[in-house]
Design an enzyme around this catalytic site. Structure first.
Site, PDB file in Angstrom:
ATOM      1  N   CYS A  66       0.410   2.757   6.266  1.00 53.84           N
ATOM      2  CA  CYS A  66       0.815   1.391   6.606  1.00 53.84           C
ATOM      3  C   CYS A  66       0.825   0.588   5.315  1.00 53.84           C
ATOM      4  CB  CYS A  66      -0.165   0.779   7.602  1.00 53.84           C
ATOM      5  SG  CYS A  66      -1.858   0.659   6.963  1.00 53.84           S
ATOM      6  N   CYS A 105       0.802  -1.225   0.000  1.00 54.49           N
ATOM      7  CA  CYS A 105       0.000   0.000   0.000  1.00 54.49           C
ATOM      8  C   CYS A 105       0.837   1.277   0.000  1.00 54.49           C
ATOM      9  CB  CYS A 105      -0.947  -0.007   1.194  1.00 54.49           C
ATOM     10  SG  CYS A 105      -1.947  -1.505   1.267  1.00 54.49           S
ATOM     11  N   HIS A 121      -9.367   2.626  -1.837  1.00 62.29           N
ATOM     12  CA  HIS A 121      -7.936   2.328  -1.739  1.00 62.29           C
ATOM     13  C   HIS A 121      -7.463   1.382  -2.838  1.00 62.29           C
ATOM     14  CE1 HIS A 121      -4.069   1.258  -0.269  1.00 62.29           C
ATOM     15  NE2 HIS A 121      -4.428   0.173   0.402  1.00 62.29           N
TER      16      HIS A 121
END
Length: 436
Positions: free
Chosen positions: A422, A99, A392
């Protein structure tokens, strides 16, 4: 030796973020159903070049990322170069850091500028949860290889007889960590339990995120950083993120059942980010080159840091480790920041990190510091809403955070902002941006 990070080239010029752009973010199997990450990447880079009025031939390097990779096009960066009118000699390579992927691609371009290897580059990332590399079972894969070596019909038949019906079923991409077998949601659930993050607080954070994102879109400010995407076969388009709850009602969040621990859990579909499709891109230059070409940068990179922690517990606590490193390298404290953007993979994860930011015990035991990172002022935190609302697409989120931060600081007359995320594998990223 100084702890300060010099994010400049040999001439002392800063690394300028000239502009940033993204596609709208769409929930899985909706507006971008059937559109690959590569196609979205080409779409956003083409539009970025067009809006910037930059000759594509001037781009010297493109670093791009993708988390869920397609075997047919493993180097998405090179394919984007070949599909967007850039010089075929333009250097291009792909990166992945879960990510935090577009944080990584941005840093790679920045470091190429810092070393003097290039003056102009593009960074970004794209992911599709709707176009996935569907695999086959291990037994079928083994058999298919053996078939290429079989010479007679009898040998081929013997190979097929080794297979059962279940061996022929398609295998979707794994959603669990390879090393632990745990999904991100299970880790978020563990963090909620370990750090005492209540269901009510998680729902409240999700409600806040959706409410602020809806207000942000209604204000019209997002139109400058989100393109209108025309979807093949070009009889429809998407111009806005489609996960945002326009009329978010806090009471409605309590009606959803937990997903990852149905009996005792608190992480639900509403206080987690959905699987999302989308792409983003940033145009970076040396400060001198940007000014010579007549650009007014939207921001500059002041410092950055990456961190890696244990994957068995608190795997999504990366921001709490990367942020103090980035602050130290910038010569700053948390209270010096104008704004803070933290990726909200799950409300539980974001709230747990915020709790650790304020914890002196965490700082002493985990960071070796005698003071806490600092308590986050909510008037500075994710002021336009966060990933819980926007969605996302794994590799695209970092560049969204960077672009959004720079533009919002510019609207406020300048300042310094933290962007942090994160990432799977116990990874974390943090970047401090300054805007004039």
């Amino acid at each position: 030796m100084s702890d300060r990070q010099q994010v400049t080239n040999a001439r002392g010029e800063r690394i300028a973020i000239v502009s940033g752009l993204r596609t709208p973010f769409a929930k899985q199997a909706t507006a971008f159903h059937g559109v690959s990450a590569l196609d979205m990447g080409k779409m956003v880079v083409n539009e970025l070049l067009s809006r910037s009025e930059l000759d594509p031939k001037l781009v010297e390097q493109l670093v791009y990322g993708q988390v869920v990779q397609m075997p047919a096009a493993p180097n998405i960066a090179r394919e984007i170069v070949l599909g967007t009118g850039m010089n075929v000699a333009t250097d291009a390579y792909s990166v992945t850091r879960a990510c935090a992927t577009s944080f990584q691609s941005t840093v790679n371009i920045a470091e190429s500028i810092m070393t003097g290897n290039i003056e102009i580059g593009i960074a970004g990332g794209a992911d599709s949860s709707s176009v996935l590399p569907i695999g086959v079972s291990k037994k079928l894969a083994h058999a298919l290889v053996d078939l290429t070596k079989a010479r007679t019909f009898g040998q081929k038949l013997a190979i097929f007889r080794r297979l059962g019906i279940k061996d022929l079923l398609p295998v979707p991409p794994a959603v669990a960590e390879y090393s632990t077998g745990l999904s991100m949601g299970q880790t978020a659930e563990q963090m909620a339990k370990t750090h005492g993050i209540s269901r009510a607080d998680q729902d409240a954070m999700a409600h806040r995120s959706h409410t602020l994102a809806a207000q942000t879109w209604a204000s019209g400010v997002m139109k400058n950083e989100v393109m209108v995407a025309h979807v093949p076969p070009y009889n429809q388009f998407i111009e806005k993120d489609n996960n945002i709850r326009e009329s978010s009602d806090l009471a409605s969040y309590a009606k959803l059942r937990p997903v990852f621990d149905r009996k005792h859990g608190s992480v639900t579909a509403a206080n987690s980010t959905p699987l999302t499709d989308g792409a983003s891109a940033l145009l970076l230059m040396s400060e001198g080159r940007a000014k010579a070409l007549g650009y007014t940068p939207i921001g500059y990179i002041k410092s950055y840091a990456f961190a890696a922690i244990d994957v068995w517990e608190d795997m999504l606590m990366g921001p709490s480790y990367a942020t103090p490193m980035a602050l130290k390298r910038a010569g700053m404290q948390l209270e010096d920041l104008t704004l803070i953007e933290m990726h909200e993979a799950f409300a539980a994860q974001a709230l747990a990190n915020m709790k650790m930011f304020a914890s002196k015990k965490f700082a002493e035991e985990k960071l070796g510091q005698n003071r806490a990172i600092g308590e986050i002022d909510m008037s500075k935190f994710n002021v336009l809403g966060g990933s819980l609302a926007y969605g996302h697409p794994f590799a695209a989120t970092g560049a969204r955070l960077i672009t959004q931060m720079c533009n919002e600081l510019k609207r406020r007359g300048g300042g310094v902002g933290l962007t942090t995320a994160c990432a799977a594998g116990g990874l974390g990223a943090a970047m401090i941006l300054e805007v004039e």
